[in-house]
Design a protein around this motif. Structure first.
Motif, mmCIF file in Angstrom:
data_model
loop_
_atom_site.group_PDB
_atom_site.id
_atom_site.type_symbol
_atom_site.label_atom_id
_atom_site.label_comp_id
_atom_site.label_asym_id
_atom_site.label_seq_id
_atom_site.Cartn_x
_atom_site.Cartn_y
_atom_site.Cartn_z
ATOM 1 N N ALA A 71 -3.860 -17.995 -27.390
ATOM 2 C CA ALA A 71 -3.793 -16.451 -27.640
ATOM 3 C C ALA A 71 -2.664 -15.669 -26.737
ATOM 4 C CB ALA A 71 -5.275 -15.758 -27.212
ATOM 5 N N ASP A 72 -2.301 -14.693 -27.256
ATOM 6 C CA ASP A 72 -1.241 -13.894 -26.835
ATOM 7 C C ASP A 72 -1.423 -13.088 -25.318
ATOM 8 O OD1 ASP A 72 0.358 -14.595 -29.040
ATOM 9 O OD2 ASP A 72 -0.180 -12.940 -30.235
ATOM 10 N N GLU A 73 -2.730 -12.843 -24.954
ATOM 11 C CA GLU A 73 -2.924 -12.358 -23.921
ATOM 12 C C GLU A 73 -4.145 -12.891 -23.234
ATOM 13 O OE1 GLU A 73 -3.480 -8.123 -25.130
ATOM 14 O OE2 GLU A 73 -5.456 -8.540 -25.812
ATOM 15 N N ASN A 74 -4.476 -12.479 -21.923
ATOM 16 C CA ASN A 74 -5.649 -13.189 -21.294
ATOM 17 C C ASN A 74 -5.486 -14.759 -21.468
ATOM 18 O OD1 ASN A 74 -6.507 -10.482 -20.642
ATOM 19 N ND2 ASN A 74 -7.547 -10.632 -23.081
ATOM 20 N N LYS A 75 -4.500 -15.279 -21.131
ATOM 21 C CA LYS A 75 -3.960 -16.771 -21.267
ATOM 22 C C LYS A 75 -4.654 -17.909 -20.326
ATOM 23 C CE LYS A 75 0.040 -17.558 -23.387
ATOM 24 N NZ LYS A 75 -0.400 -17.671 -24.473
ATOM 25 N N ARG A 76 -5.313 -17.400 -19.232
ATOM 26 C CA ARG A 76 -5.774 -18.433 -18.202
ATOM 27 C C ARG A 76 -6.762 -17.986 -17.336
ATOM 28 N NH1 ARG A 76 -3.004 -22.911 -17.055
ATOM 29 N NH2 ARG A 76 -1.274 -21.844 -17.798
ATOM 30 N N ILE A 77 -7.725 -18.738 -17.017
ATOM 31 C CA ILE A 77 -8.724 -18.629 -15.994
ATOM 32 C C ILE A 77 -9.174 -19.921 -15.215
ATOM 33 C CG2 ILE A 77 -9.876 -16.832 -17.509
ATOM 34 C CD1 ILE A 77 -12.228 -18.570 -18.228
ATOM 35 N N ARG A 78 -9.730 -19.658 -14.109
ATOM 36 C CA ARG A 78 -10.157 -20.773 -13.434
ATOM 37 C C ARG A 78 -11.635 -20.508 -13.094
ATOM 38 N NH1 ARG A 78 -5.130 -18.786 -11.798
ATOM 39 N NH2 ARG A 78 -3.414 -20.239 -11.744
ATOM 40 N N ALA A 79 -12.250 -21.698 -12.947
ATOM 41 C CA ALA A 79 -13.836 -21.663 -12.729
ATOM 42 C C ALA A 79 -14.189 -22.584 -11.648
ATOM 43 C CB ALA A 79 -14.464 -22.023 -14.051
ATOM 44 N N PHE A 80 -14.878 -22.063 -10.694
ATOM 45 C CA PHE A 80 -15.345 -23.031 -9.663
ATOM 46 C C PHE A 80 -16.995 -23.094 -9.903
ATOM 47 C CE2 PHE A 80 -11.791 -20.477 -8.019
ATOM 48 C CZ PHE A 80 -10.892 -21.634 -7.821
ATOM 49 N N SER A 81 -17.373 -24.230 -9.955
ATOM 50 C CA SER A 81 -18.923 -24.719 -10.426
ATOM 51 C C SER A 81 -19.569 -25.827 -9.253
ATOM 52 C CB SER A 81 -18.747 -25.219 -11.579
ATOM 53 O OG SER A 81 -18.031 -24.350 -12.684
ATOM 54 N N ILE A 82 -20.837 -25.281 -9.394
ATOM 55 C CA ILE A 82 -21.705 -26.593 -8.772
ATOM 56 C C ILE A 82 -22.588 -26.929 -9.853
ATOM 57 C CG2 ILE A 82 -23.607 -26.918 -7.193
ATOM 58 C CD1 ILE A 82 -22.738 -24.469 -5.684
ATOM 59 N N TYR A 83 -22.870 -28.226 -10.038
ATOM 60 C CA TYR A 83 -23.294 -29.010 -11.115
ATOM 61 C C TYR A 83 -24.224 -29.885 -10.858
ATOM 62 C CZ TYR A 83 -20.014 -32.583 -11.009
ATOM 63 O OH TYR A 83 -19.226 -33.725 -10.662
ATOM 64 N N PRO A 84 -25.602 -29.833 -11.705
ATOM 65 C CA PRO A 84 -26.518 -31.044 -11.632
ATOM 66 C C PRO A 84 -25.851 -31.736 -12.776
ATOM 67 C CG PRO A 84 -27.585 -29.162 -12.314
ATOM 68 C CD PRO A 84 -26.096 -28.741 -12.143
ATOM 69 N N GLN A 85 -26.071 -33.082 -12.812
ATOM 70 C CA GLN A 85 -25.588 -33.881 -13.961
ATOM 71 C C GLN A 85 -26.696 -34.917 -14.268
ATOM 72 O OE1 GLN A 85 -21.808 -35.124 -14.823
ATOM 73 N NE2 GLN A 85 -22.463 -37.349 -14.802
ATOM 74 N N ARG A 103 -24.536 -31.945 -18.244
ATOM 75 C CA ARG A 103 -24.500 -31.035 -17.262
ATOM 76 C C ARG A 103 -25.135 -29.722 -17.826
ATOM 77 N NH1 ARG A 103 -18.664 -31.747 -14.292
ATOM 78 N NH2 ARG A 103 -18.776 -33.694 -13.843
ATOM 79 N N ALA A 104 -26.005 -28.911 -17.061
ATOM 80 C CA ALA A 104 -26.581 -27.861 -17.624
ATOM 81 C C ALA A 104 -26.663 -27.013 -16.418
ATOM 82 C CB ALA A 104 -27.859 -27.942 -18.539
ATOM 83 N N LEU A 105 -26.555 -25.556 -16.710
ATOM 84 C CA LEU A 105 -26.789 -24.534 -15.731
ATOM 85 C C LEU A 105 -26.289 -24.794 -14.469
ATOM 86 C CD1 LEU A 105 -30.779 -24.158 -16.564
ATOM 87 C CD2 LEU A 105 -28.708 -22.899 -17.375
ATOM 88 N N GLY A 106 -24.976 -25.290 -14.627
ATOM 89 C CA GLY A 106 -24.047 -25.143 -13.301
ATOM 90 C C GLY A 106 -23.505 -23.966 -12.836
ATOM 91 N N PRO A 107 -24.220 -23.167 -11.950
ATOM 92 C CA PRO A 107 -23.626 -21.884 -11.683
ATOM 93 C C PRO A 107 -22.176 -21.859 -11.375
ATOM 94 C CG PRO A 107 -25.070 -22.581 -9.912
ATOM 95 C CD PRO A 107 -25.220 -23.543 -11.108
ATOM 96 N N SER A 108 -21.323 -20.696 -11.999
ATOM 97 C CA SER A 108 -20.036 -20.905 -11.869
ATOM 98 C C SER A 108 -19.323 -19.613 -11.709
ATOM 99 C CB SER A 108 -19.214 -21.235 -13.155
ATOM 100 O OG SER A 108 -19.774 -22.668 -13.563
ATOM 101 N N TYR A 109 -18.204 -19.421 -10.972
ATOM 102 C CA TYR A 109 -17.445 -18.103 -10.851
ATOM 103 C C TYR A 109 -16.208 -18.540 -11.582
ATOM 104 C CZ TYR A 109 -14.331 -14.732 -8.885
ATOM 105 O OH TYR A 109 -13.357 -13.874 -9.007
ATOM 106 N N ILE A 110 -15.937 -17.530 -12.550
ATOM 107 C CA ILE A 110 -14.892 -17.660 -13.394
ATOM 108 C C ILE A 110 -13.751 -16.346 -12.967
ATOM 109 C CG2 ILE A 110 -15.569 -18.705 -15.337
ATOM 110 C CD1 ILE A 110 -16.140 -16.137 -16.811
ATOM 111 N N SER A 111 -12.634 -16.751 -12.752
ATOM 112 C CA SER A 111 -11.696 -15.859 -12.160
ATOM 113 C C SER A 111 -11.290 -14.418 -13.146
ATOM 114 C CB SER A 111 -10.493 -16.387 -11.965
ATOM 115 O OG SER A 111 -9.769 -17.046 -13.221
ATOM 116 N N SER A 112 -11.687 -14.575 -14.258
ATOM 117 C CA SER A 112 -11.448 -13.292 -15.197
ATOM 118 C C SER A 112 -12.621 -13.388 -16.079
ATOM 119 C CB SER A 112 -10.102 -13.293 -15.914
ATOM 120 O OG SER A 112 -9.777 -12.252 -16.884
ATOM 121 N N ASN A 113 -13.104 -12.191 -16.919
ATOM 122 C CA ASN A 113 -14.075 -12.082 -17.804
ATOM 123 C C ASN A 113 -13.420 -12.230 -19.190
ATOM 124 O OD1 ASN A 113 -13.538 -9.539 -17.079
ATOM 125 N ND2 ASN A 113 -15.628 -8.957 -17.426
ATOM 126 N N TYR A 114 -12.040 -12.365 -19.211
ATOM 127 C CA TYR A 114 -11.456 -12.269 -20.614
ATOM 128 C C TYR A 114 -10.660 -13.835 -20.659
ATOM 129 C CZ TYR A 114 -12.424 -7.575 -21.443
ATOM 130 O OH TYR A 114 -12.900 -6.356 -21.666
#
Length: 177
Positions: A71-85, A103-114
């Motif tokens: 896409a032309d904007e909002n081109k990159r995010i990073r995610a940090f997760s903990i996961y059960p697999q 892997r399901a319901l691995g709580p994550s922090y994403i650096s941008s919501n777009y």
């Protein structure tokens, strides 16, 4: 209630540590319901395994995922997760050990919501991933790990805005440390 938490903690900590898988991931593909294509690169580390039986293992790990889009904007995010697999193995062994994983319901922090035209209500999300893998014999033991999967981030409709972020093809390559 405190004694239940104490018992669960003791069981969790008393389990043998069988993991230590380090995986490099990359892939991508078209985002469903969108004109954008997403690409991913990441690193996963599974540090704990609970062997429920020979055929069922549950891994606990952490993940770093970087996602870029066409896409032309909002081109990159990073995610940090903990996961059960959950890993499910067939009965027979061969040149290596094949398995199906979820892997399901691995709580994550994403650096941008777009990300491109995709929007999440806030920076809280869950990681989900489903695929096939194999532990391949190398140096006389199952040291190499190959996995092919679909990876997804969303907030599971906990919040109003929940456009999922998908990578339809992800290849993980790694080793058991």
């Amino acid at each position: 209630m405190k004694w239940i938490l104490a018992v669960v903690s003791i069981i969790f900590l008393a389990q043998p540590v069988l993991a230590d898988d380090l995986l490099l991931s990359f892939g991508g593909g078209p985002q469903p319901d969108s004109k954008q294509n997403n690409n991913t690169f990441g690193l996963d580390y599974s540090f704990k395994t609970f062997e429920k039986s020979y055929r069922q293992h549950i891994d606990i790990g952490v993940s770093y995922t970087e996602i870029s889009t066409s896409a032309d904007e909002n081109k990159r995010i990073r995610a940090f997760s903990i996961y059960p697999q959950l890993n499910l193995y067939p009965r027979q062994r061969s040149w290596g050990q094949a398995f199906f994983f979820v892997r399901a319901l691995g709580p994550s922090y994403i650096s941008s919501n777009y990300l491109g035209d995709r929007r999440q209500e806030n920076n809280f999300s869950f990681q989900a991933q489903v695929g096939y893998g194999a532990r391949i014999n190398w140096r006389k033991k199952e040291d190499l790990v190959l996995m092919v999967s679909w990876k997804h981030f969303s907030n599971a409709n906990l919040f109003d805005q929940n456009d999922g972020i998908d990578m339809p093809f992800v290849l993980n390559v790694g080793i058991r440390l």
